[in-house]
Motif scaffolding. Structure first.
Motif, short mmCIF file in Angstrom:
data_model
loop_
_atom_site.label_atom_id
_atom_site.label_comp_id
_atom_site.label_asym_id
_atom_site.label_seq_id
_atom_site.Cartn_x
_atom_site.Cartn_y
_atom_site.Cartn_z
N VAL A 632 0.86 -1.19 0.00
CA VAL A 632 0.00 0.00 0.00
C VAL A 632 0.89 1.23 0.00
N ASP A 633 0.40 2.28 -0.77
CA ASP A 633 1.17 3.50 -0.90
C ASP A 633 0.19 4.66 -0.92
N PRO A 634 0.32 5.66 0.00
CA PRO A 634 -0.61 6.81 -0.03
C PRO A 634 -0.53 7.61 -1.32
N ASP A 635 0.59 7.49 -2.06
CA ASP A 635 0.71 8.24 -3.30
C ASP A 635 -0.20 7.61 -4.35
N ILE A 636 -0.36 8.35 -5.45
CA ILE A 636 -1.18 7.88 -6.56
C ILE A 636 -0.30 7.68 -7.77
N ASP A 637 -0.89 7.15 -8.80
CA ASP A 637 -0.16 6.89 -10.04
C ASP A 637 0.39 8.21 -10.59
N PRO A 638 1.67 8.28 -11.02
CA PRO A 638 2.59 7.15 -11.27
C PRO A 638 3.54 6.88 -10.11
N ASN A 639 3.28 7.46 -8.95
CA ASN A 639 4.19 7.31 -7.82
C ASN A 639 3.82 6.15 -6.93
N ALA A 640 2.97 5.26 -7.41
CA ALA A 640 2.58 4.09 -6.61
C ALA A 640 3.02 2.83 -7.35
N GLY A 641 2.14 1.88 -7.54
CA GLY A 641 2.47 0.62 -8.19
C GLY A 641 2.74 0.80 -9.68
N PRO A 642 3.26 -0.27 -10.33
CA PRO A 642 3.56 -1.59 -9.73
C PRO A 642 4.76 -1.53 -8.79
N PHE A 643 4.71 -2.44 -7.80
CA PHE A 643 5.74 -2.45 -6.75
C PHE A 643 6.68 -3.62 -6.96
N ALA A 644 7.91 -3.45 -6.45
CA ALA A 644 8.93 -4.52 -6.47
C ALA A 644 9.09 -5.03 -5.05
N PHE A 645 9.06 -6.39 -4.87
CA PHE A 645 9.17 -7.03 -3.56
C PHE A 645 10.47 -7.83 -3.52
N GLU A 646 11.26 -7.72 -2.42
CA GLU A 646 12.46 -8.53 -2.23
C GLU A 646 12.77 -8.63 -0.76
N LEU A 647 13.61 -9.66 -0.43
CA LEU A 647 14.03 -9.90 0.94
C LEU A 647 15.43 -9.32 1.12
N PRO A 648 15.73 -8.75 2.30
CA PRO A 648 17.08 -8.17 2.49
C PRO A 648 18.15 -9.26 2.62
N ASP A 649 19.37 -8.85 2.41
CA ASP A 649 20.48 -9.82 2.50
C ASP A 649 20.83 -10.14 3.94
N THR A 650 20.56 -9.21 4.85
CA THR A 650 20.87 -9.45 6.26
C THR A 650 19.59 -9.36 7.06
N PRO A 651 19.47 -10.19 8.06
CA PRO A 651 20.35 -11.32 8.40
C PRO A 651 20.21 -12.43 7.37
N ALA A 652 21.21 -13.28 7.33
CA ALA A 652 21.25 -14.33 6.30
C ALA A 652 20.12 -15.33 6.46
#
Length: 912
Positions: A632-652
């Motif tokens: 979820v993002d309070p901003d609107i298009d084009p400052n919102a989705g589509p979003f990129a999801f990833e897990l951090p490297d730390t902790p391993a």
């Protein structure tokens, strides 16, 4: 054979002589034929001649019906029951009054056997009498009749003799006869009176039925007489039946019907149905116009001159413009106009005196009566409304609406508050834009000029209106006046101080969010519509600013920011922020106007996306139950989705245990990477990046509850995991609550014990089991010593009901000891009332107490909690036996018992 004999040779009234002559000349035929009998009417068609005028209840003729069985019950009927009725005796009567037409009147008479329901019919033809007057009196009185034969059988022989019936014409008798009474009418005889001794009688209304005693008959001679004057208005005719029987009461002749008609005399005046008749006629009516009808009735015979009325007008008031404005139809009573000139504005009402006279209006012999006819002249529109002035004036402040600026007055001679008087107003010129309207005052009929649209003084300073007035209904035909009246209305507009107005209003400004405080946003100014007033410049102020982001310069209307503009604020709806400002002048009175500033905020990428939801649940083994998450993002298009999801490297351990896959622009799935993860609560950080330029990203913690699952993939130990997941702060709070609750309970117990001790400390030190008659009792309040004389007499009762030792409160004991002796027997008071009961009881109790060694006091020191506040009496220590009572004899104290013996020795001088 039967006959009607004439009266003996003596002087009879003329009417009786004429009646007897008619009876003697009437053809009477006898049929004594021994033929075979046939039941029914003797003829199919019967013709009869009757008078042209038929009265209701008048007998017309008798029908003859032959019955072979005299016991049969025959019911007669008529095909015209509304006009003719047939009685059970066969007499045909007229049901109503009417005039026979020149053509014969026909109807059918039916006879029906009530037992067998067999029916016979015969047609009757009635012909009116001819108009000629040459017929004899005998022919005039004779009524054609069909007679019922009375059958008499001799033994059982089929042969029979048919006896003829008596036929007698109606007898006419004038009403109000002066007598002398009884007055002889006719003599009835049977030709069998030569061989038999007969008795005659009459029956019916007027004889033996109410009103009884009017007609009587001599039983020997058959002379029928009337006993008093008759009144036709009460009974117009009498129907009697004459009988002839032998001395044994056997009928020797068939009964005959006698009809006595009461001849009308003019003994009743006409009577109007109303004493006052009200009618109306429009003014200006032409001659011959119908106005009203007056009606009078006369109780006399309406078909004779006695009841024939004629009307005429005796007087008219007022007599203008003509004394004969109306006339009346002398037969019908219709009043009509005969002259022109009816004008309501001159004469509003006429009063006529109407006279009705019977005897066809004969002024000499007729009787008269009068009534009043009031004729109101109704209004017609023969007068148009006329303005009272040619020009009317008015004034109105600018910008005012629903204001009456002028009253237009008119005059109308027609009747007030009628359509011919009510005025309607309309504007014929001077108001092309429709700023005015004219209403009518229903009470005064004035025209009210009213402003319906605002007027600007700077545009229009004066109006000149042209108005016309006319009635609701058009003028009557033939009126020479113009149908309407016209006038002008001059209206002056007054200049007033008008409020300033913003241009444009509302004003729209497009601005990116994030504008810093102190930045100039726009200029929002107003204009003053007053061009002809001396005023200074306008002053500006802020009226509404929900987020307090703006301020305005009071002189030039420049608007600057006081805080950062944020599109995501709760005060922004649909990217729009509204603020209201006020512009004020210094006129008299001061006026102000409002304007709205609308700021359309353009979005910038000033908010990083976050994960939703914040908590999730999954199983501890690899199963197809991945966790769906949303960015979820309070901003609107084009400052919102589509979003990129990833897990951090730390902790391993994050990437080692978990994996995340994006499934759409706003959604992703988180699942276990390893085969098994021990149940518990894990914080999984997730990095989410939006599509803005530049990008904005954030790391959100997702609290994942890993639990044991059943075969269906449902958690089975969620409660244990939730319990294990309680923080240290929550556990400490729970323990503090428990400790506080225990402290409160302990304090309550201590307070209760202390209260019990205080209650026990206030108890009496006297043993309740002790005899209280010679003891001092402890009360809550002991009063004022000797002054307190309110004694408790209940203490004189036996102390048997006091509490035993076993239930005495602990610690409440006397300080002295009670000697151990056998308990004495105290007297018991009797329940029966006795005058000496109380005194005897006290004396016996006193003796028992004196001899009781166990009764207190025990000659020892007693301790009391409270002895009172002293006494108004002096101290006993002040008594001096040598000075005050040394010479007194105290031997009588020895009689009071052993307890007073020592006192007697002390004051009496004994050795002991």
């Amino acid at each position: 054979m039967c006959r009607v004999a004439g009266a003996p040779p003596r002087i009879l009234p003329p009417l009786a002589l004429m009646l007897l002559a008619a009876l003697q000349q009437a053809p009477i035929k006898a049929t004594c034929e021994d033929l075979s009998c046939k039941t029914g009417f003797p003829e199919d068609v019967h013709s009869a001649v009757v008078s042209r005028s038929v009265h209701g209840g008048q007998p017309l003729l008798n029908v003859r019906f032959q019955s072979c069985d005299g016991n049969k019950k025959i019911h007669f009927g008529s095909s015209e029951p509304e006009d003719f009725r047939v009685g059970e005796d066969g007499v045909v009567y007229a049901e109503r009054s009417f005039q026979l037409s020149a053509e014969p009147t026909e109807f059918v008479v039916s006879a029906q056997d009530k037992e067998t329901q067999q029916e016979w019919q015969m047609r009757v033809k009635l012909t009116p009498e001819p108009a000629s007057t040459g017929a004899s009196e005998k022919d005039q009185r004779k009524i054609e009749e069909i007679i019922f034969p009375w059958q008499q059988y001799k033994h059982s022989s089929p042969l029979k003799r048919q006896k003829r019936d008596w036929v007698i014409p109606p007898i006419n008798l004038p009403e109000n006869s002066k007598g002398p009474f009884p007055q002889e009418l006719v003599r009835i005889r049977s030709d069998r009176d030569k061989s038999l001794s007969l008795r005659y009688s009459v029956t019916g209304p007027g004889a033996d039925q109410p009103p009884t005693g009017i007609f009587i008959i001599n039983p020997i001679s058959g002379q029928l007489s009337v006993t008093k004057p008759l009144d036709r208005e009460q009974i117009a005719s009498f129907h009697l039946r004459a009988h002839a029987v032998d001395v044994n009461g056997n009928q020797v002749e068939n009964p005959i019907d006698i009809v006595i008609n009461v001849i009308d005399m003019n003994d009743n005046r006409p009577e109007f149905l109303h004493q006052v008749w009200n009618g109306t006629v429009p003014e200006g009516s032409k001659p011959g116009t119908y106005v009203m009808t007056v009606t009078a009735i006369d109780a006399d015979d309406p078909n004779a001159q006695n009841g024939m009325l004629r009307y005429r007008i005796l007087s008219q008031a007022p007599s203008s413009p003509s004394p004969n404005m109306f006339t009346i139809n002398n037969e019908t009573g219709d009043i009509i106009t005969v002259a022109a000139g009816l004008d309501r504005e001159k004469v509003q009402q006429y009063t006529l005196i109407i006279q009705a006279t019977d005897m066809e209006g004969n002024p000499t012999y007729g009787l008269s009566n009068t009534a009043t006819a009031v004729i109101a002249v109704t209004d017609v529109n023969d007068n148009p409304p006329e303005f009272t002035a040619m020009t009317f004036y008015g004034e109105v402040p600018e910008n005012r609406v629903d204001v009456i600026v002028a009253n237009l007055t008119v005059t109308d001679k027609d009747q007030p508050h009628t359509p011919a008087w009510n005025a309607m107003y309309r504007m014929t010129g001077g108001d092309p834009t429709g700023r005015f309207t004219i209403l009518t005052d229903p009470n005064s009929n004035d025209g009210l000029v009213t402003v319906v649209k605002p007027i600007d003084f700077e545009t229009n300073r004066m109006f000149v209106l042209t108005v016309a007035a006319e009635n609701q209904v058009p003028l009557a035909k033939g009126i020479q006046h113009p149908p309407q009246s016209t006038a002008t209305v001059s209206i002056t507009v007054i200049d007033v101080n008008e409020p300033p107005y913003f241009v444009p209003n509302p004003k729209l400004v497009r601005q990116e969010e994030g504008l810093m405080a102190g930045s100039m946003l726009t200029t929002f100014t107003a204009q003053d519509p007053d061009r002809y007033m001396q005023q200074t410049s306008l002053r500006y102020s802020k009226l509404s600013d929900p987020a307090n982001w703006l301020k305005i310069d009071p002189v030039n209307g420049q608007i600057t920011t006081t805080a950062v503009l944020d599109r995501e604020s709760i005060y922004v709806q649909n990217n729009m922020y509204n603020a209201t400002f006020l512009a004020s002048d210094n006129g008299i009175p001061p006026m102000s106007g409002t304007g709205t500033l609308q700021i359309f905020l353009l979005d910038i990428n000033d908010n990083a996306p976050q994960v939703h939801p914040k908590e999730a649940t999954t199983c501890e083994t690899l199963q197809p139950n991945a966790i769906n998450i949303t960015a979820v993002d309070p901003d609107i298009d084009p400052n919102a989705g589509p979003f990129a999801f990833e897990l951090p490297d730390t902790p391993a351990s994050i990437k080692r245990n978990w994996t995340i896959v994006r499934i759409s622009g706003d959604h992703a799935q988180l699942s276990l990477r390893i085969r098994f993860l021990e149940a518990g609560i894990y914080d999984v950080p997730i990095v989410i990046t939006d599509s803005g330029n530049p990008h904005a990203s954030s790391t959100s913690l997702l609290k994942v509850k890993v639990c044991q699952c059943d075969l269906n993939g449902d958690c089975t130990d969620v409660d244990r995991i939730v319990g294990a997941g309680l923080g240290t702060g929550a556990i400490i709070a729970i323990l503090l609550c428990i400790i506080i609750l225990l402290i409160l309970v302990l304090m309550f117990v201590v307070w209760m014990k202390r209260r019990d001790k205080e209650r026990q400390a206030k108890q009496l030190l006297i043993d309740p089991e002790d005899d209280v008659r010679d003891n001092i009792l402890k009360y809550d309040e002991e009063g004022g010593g000797e002054e307190d004389q309110d004694y408790d007499l209940s203490q004189l009762q036996q102390p048997d009901t006091l509490e035993p030792d076993a239930i005495k409160p602990v610690g409440i004991r006397r300080l002295d000891e009670r000697p151990i002796h056998a308990e004495p027997q105290y007297p018991v008071r009797s329940a029966a009332p006795h005058p000496g009961d109380i005194g005897d009881f006290i004396n016996e109790g006193l003796k028992a107490a004196d001899n009781d060694p166990t009764a207190p006091p025990y000659d020892s020191l007693l301790v009391f909690d409270y002895e009172g506040s002293g006494s108004t009496a002096g101290s006993l220590s002040s008594l001096n036996s040598s000075s005050s009572g040394g010479e007194q004899d105290y031997d009588y104290l020895n009689d009071w018992g052993p307890r007073f013996k020592k006192l007697a020795d002390m004051y009496g001088g004994g050795d002991d």
